[in-house]
Scaffold this motif. Structure first.
Motif, PDB file in Angstrom:
ATOM      1  N   LEU A 236      12.040  58.997  -9.792  1.00 51.87           N
ATOM      2  CA  LEU A 236      11.260  59.190 -11.254  1.00 51.87           C
ATOM      3  C   LEU A 236      10.618  58.104 -11.580  1.00 51.87           C
ATOM      4  N   ASP A 237       9.196  58.412 -11.814  1.00 56.14           N
ATOM      5  CA  ASP A 237       8.213  57.414 -12.286  1.00 56.14           C
ATOM      6  C   ASP A 237       7.377  57.912 -13.382  1.00 56.14           C
ATOM      7  N   LEU A 238       7.789  57.310 -14.709  1.00 57.94           N
ATOM      8  CA  LEU A 238       7.220  57.460 -15.697  1.00 57.94           C
ATOM      9  C   LEU A 238       6.244  56.619 -16.352  1.00 57.94           C
ATOM     10  N   SER A 239       5.785  55.572 -15.429  1.00 59.31           N
ATOM     11  CA  SER A 239       5.009  54.503 -15.820  1.00 59.31           C
ATOM     12  C   SER A 239       4.032  54.582 -16.655  1.00 59.31           C
ATOM     13  N   ILE A 240       3.562  53.666 -17.495  1.00 60.01           N
ATOM     14  CA  ILE A 240       2.209  53.809 -18.418  1.00 60.01           C
ATOM     15  C   ILE A 240       2.114  54.907 -19.143  1.00 60.01           C
ATOM     16  N   ASN A 241       3.283  55.204 -19.847  1.00 58.25           N
ATOM     17  CA  ASN A 241       3.283  56.208 -20.902  1.00 58.25           C
ATOM     18  C   ASN A 241       4.161  55.525 -22.112  1.00 58.25           C
ATOM     19  N   ARG A 242       3.173  54.952 -22.835  1.00 56.02           N
ATOM     20  CA  ARG A 242       3.623  53.961 -23.995  1.00 56.02           C
ATOM     21  C   ARG A 242       4.535  54.766 -24.970  1.00 56.02           C
ATOM     22  N   ASN A 243       4.121  56.173 -25.368  1.00 60.51           N
ATOM     23  CA  ASN A 243       4.636  56.897 -26.508  1.00 60.51           C
ATOM     24  C   ASN A 243       5.993  57.282 -26.144  1.00 60.51           C
ATOM     25  N   ILE A 244       6.630  57.204 -24.869  1.00 66.70           N
ATOM     26  CA  ILE A 244       8.072  57.638 -24.816  1.00 66.70           C
ATOM     27  C   ILE A 244       9.287  56.693 -25.045  1.00 66.70           C
ATOM     28  N   GLY A 245       8.625  55.628 -25.322  1.00 70.94           N
ATOM     29  CA  GLY A 245       9.870  54.580 -25.658  1.00 70.94           C
ATOM     30  C   GLY A 245      10.777  54.943 -26.659  1.00 70.94           C
ATOM     31  N   GLY A 246      10.152  55.554 -27.802  1.00 71.61           N
ATOM     32  CA  GLY A 246      11.093  56.234 -28.726  1.00 71.61           C
ATOM     33  C   GLY A 246      11.936  57.304 -28.122  1.00 71.61           C
ATOM     34  N   SER A 247      11.812  57.748 -27.314  1.00 75.74           N
ATOM     35  CA  SER A 247      12.779  59.053 -26.680  1.00 75.74           C
ATOM     36  C   SER A 247      13.752  58.425 -25.613  1.00 75.74           C
ATOM     37  N   LEU A 248      13.716  56.996 -25.395  1.00 77.13           N
ATOM     38  CA  LEU A 248      14.312  56.382 -24.146  1.00 77.13           C
ATOM     39  C   LEU A 248      15.819  56.987 -24.222  1.00 77.13           C
ATOM     40  N   ASN A 249      16.501  56.984 -25.417  1.00 72.66           N
ATOM     41  CA  ASN A 249      17.902  57.197 -25.579  1.00 72.66           C
ATOM     42  C   ASN A 249      18.249  58.625 -25.132  1.00 72.66           C
ATOM     43  N   SER A 250      17.217  59.699 -25.271  1.00 75.58           N
ATOM     44  CA  SER A 250      17.346  61.060 -24.562  1.00 75.58           C
ATOM     45  C   SER A 250      17.098  60.799 -23.051  1.00 75.58           C
ATOM     46  N   ILE A 251      16.055  60.433 -22.612  1.00 72.79           N
ATOM     47  CA  ILE A 251      16.095  59.818 -21.106  1.00 72.79           C
ATOM     48  C   ILE A 251      17.183  59.404 -20.639  1.00 72.79           C
ATOM     49  N   ALA A 252      17.627  58.462 -21.392  1.00 74.97           N
ATOM     50  CA  ALA A 252      18.935  57.753 -20.577  1.00 74.97           C
ATOM     51  C   ALA A 252      20.267  58.699 -20.740  1.00 74.97           C
ATOM     52  N   GLN A 253      20.151  59.707 -21.549  1.00 75.30           N
ATOM     53  CA  GLN A 253      21.378  60.554 -21.625  1.00 75.30           C
ATOM     54  C   GLN A 253      21.090  61.509 -20.394  1.00 75.30           C
TER      55      GLN A 253
END
Length: 557
Positions: A236-253
């Protein structure tokens, strides 16, 4: 992130192989021949039983039809082969690689016409072709004829919103899909659900690459909801998408449900201290993880404080990239406890973290517990004398080390002697980078002594650039002995952008040495000023060298 845009074949090099079209044509003829033989046998039996003129006429008609079909197939395949030859490509086995072929709109139409002839196609790569954008629907409408497709790569194709929507509809026709690359397509951002909502639980997707796709916060939330359905996901490579930082908790789940994940790349994704702590909680579910890239997240600092126990559970981790993450003193202290437990680690990048140099004596000294470490990058870490000493003592135990980079650490200058034992024991070292380390002539003399005694024989790349304090005598000693590095391919002795110096007499020794280096292809000597006679020597050298050796000695570049 720079992306090298090169046309490549499916296996990375061009080999003399029979084209897929030829194989397909032979297979068609063989099947046709068998069909005719079977038809002939049936006809003989029918003639024996019925002896009717009608049967003979039918047999003749069947033969004519078979010949006509074969001729049509041959004609179609010949056109397809002409198309591939025009692009300088071949369909090899089950792979059609048209990566960076500068496809025109007309080429895209021809490619679409080609697809029905490739029913067993498993890999289609049309990345880095701008004209694919706006025309993808013509390709997706034919996806049902290549339903065995396992890999689809559409990186940097200037996809439009309509293309994204069309692809989303077409994914239903690709039940065997294992790899999907949509990187460098900005219109993917904000439209991710349109494209990937067709993925159902049990999807066979193993690799999903969405680098620099302008993904939004909402896309990140959707990704977190999608991940539990991708049980086979390995990359899974989501690099250089600066706006997803706020949704990292959802991604982490969502990551907690991807137990087969082997590669996770979140470079430059706007990770914060808080989101990293949330991500850390998911690590204990990722026992198969081999590569973790969290680099270039400058707000990450502090995220590893308070003992990140879960990071230590990644026992199979081979690559850890934390460069340019603004690591704090607390982060370094926690990593001091964790990194020695990652016994499978092969590559470690801590570059561009200033606190590594001022507070990492214990961390660097404990690198000795990484027996299989092959690559260690500590560029621009503001190393101090004490931490550099600790690193030098630990590096003696890194017998597998192949890549060692200490560039942009000024304390190395005048202290290279601390690494002398490491240089003598590093039988596997292939890359040594000491750019802008304030090296002095004494350091070069020590390096030469290691070379003269038969060490560093595996060295392929040596970077001594931006070390303006080395005098002509030092360069002369070096150039007289560099020929001993028989496997050297790249050498850089360039000066700083602000410095220009006349080449000394050592330049002749360098030219002589290069003639004795069978593998050398690149010599960097930017901002060294050649005299008229030296220019003539270099020109004469270029004219009489059969191999291709590039001397880069231009001005400001």
């Amino acid at each position: 992130m720079n992306q090298t845009r090169k046309k490549s074949s499916s296996d990375g090099e061009t080999k003399p192989q029979t084209s897929f079209v030829d194989k397909f044509l032979r297979g068609s003829k063989l099947r046709s021949s068998k069909a005719e033989s079977k038809s002939e046998n049936n006809d003989l039996k029918t003639i024996d039983v019925q002896h009717s003129d009608e049967t003979r006429n039918t047999a003749t008609l069947d033969t004519d039809t078979s010949v006509t079909t074969e001729m049509e197939l041959e004609s179609s395949l010949e056109k397809n082969e002409q198309f591939l030859q025009k692009l300088g490509e071949k369909a090899v086995d089950k792979c059609l690689d048209l990566n960076n072929c500068r496809l025109s709109t007309a080429d895209v139409r021809e490619m679409v016409a080609l697809l029905p002839s490739l029913p067993d196609l498993e890999k289609l790569d049309i990345s880095w072709n701008d004209f694919v954008g706006g025309t993808l629907h013509s390709i997706t409408e034919q996806m049902h004829v290549v339903s065995k497709l396992k890999s689809l790569r559409l990186g940097s194709c200037k996809l439009t919103t309509d293309d994204v929507r069309a692809l989303g509809e077409a994914l239903n026709a690709l039940p065997e899909l294992e790899e999907l690359n949509l990187s460098w397509n900005s219109k993917v951002g904000g439209n991710l659900p349109l494209m990937l909502q067709k993925f159902q639980e049990g999807s066979k997707i193993q690799t999903l690459e969405l680098v620099d796709c302008a993904l939004t916060l909402e896309d990140g939330v959707f990704m977190g909801q999608l991940l539990p359905m991708l049980q086979s996901l390995e990359v899974l490579d989501l690099s250089i998408n600066r706006n997803i930082g706020g949704s990292l908790n959802s991604i982490a789940q969502g990551l907690k449900c991807t137990s087969n994940l082997k590669v996770l790349k979140l470079q430059s994704c706007g990770l914060s201290q808080k989101s990293v702590k949330g991500l850390d909680a998911a690590f204990r579910y990722l026992g198969e993880l081999r590569k973790l890239d969290l680099s270039c997240n400058k707000e990450l600092g502090g995220g590893f404080e308070d003992s990140p126990v879960q990071l230590a559970t990644l026992g199979r981790l081979e690559v850890l990239d934390l460069h340019q993450c603004s690591l704090t003193t607390g982060d370094v202290l926690s990593l001091t406890q964790v990194i020695p437990l990652l016994s499978s680690l092969q590559e470690l990048d801590l570059s561009a973290n200033k606190n590594v140099g001022s507070s990492s004596e214990n961390l660097l000294s404990r690198l000795r517990f990484l027996p299989v470490l092959k690559s260690l990058l500590i560029n621009s870490c503001a190393l101090e004398r004490e931490t550099f000493t600790a690193l030098a003592e630990a590096s003696i135990h890194l017998s597998a080390l192949e890549v060692f980079s200490l560039s942009w650490n000024k304390c190395v200058g005048g202290n290279l002697k601390l690494l002398l034992e490491t240089l003598k024991l590093s039988t596997s070292l292939q890359v040594l980078r000491l750019s802008s380390c304030s090296l002095v002539t004494e350091d070069v003399a020590l390096l030469v002594s290691a070379i003269q005694t038969g060490h560093l024989t595996k060295l392929r790349k040596l970077d001594l650039s931006y070390n303006d304090s080395i005098c002509d005598e030092g360069w002369a000693i070096f150039c007289q002995n560099v020929w001993l590095l028989k496997e050297l391919t790249e050498l850089d002795i360039s000066l700083r952008p602000s410095t220009f110096r006349d080449c000394g007499q050592w330049f002749r020794h360098l030219l002589c040495a290069v003639t004795k280096l069978p593998e050398i292809t690149e010599v960097g000597m930017k901002r060294w000023i050649l005299s008229a006679s030296q220019e003539e020597e270099l020109e004469h050298f270029d004219q009489h060298q059969s191999s291709s050796i590039h001397f880069d000695h231009g001005g400001f570049q």
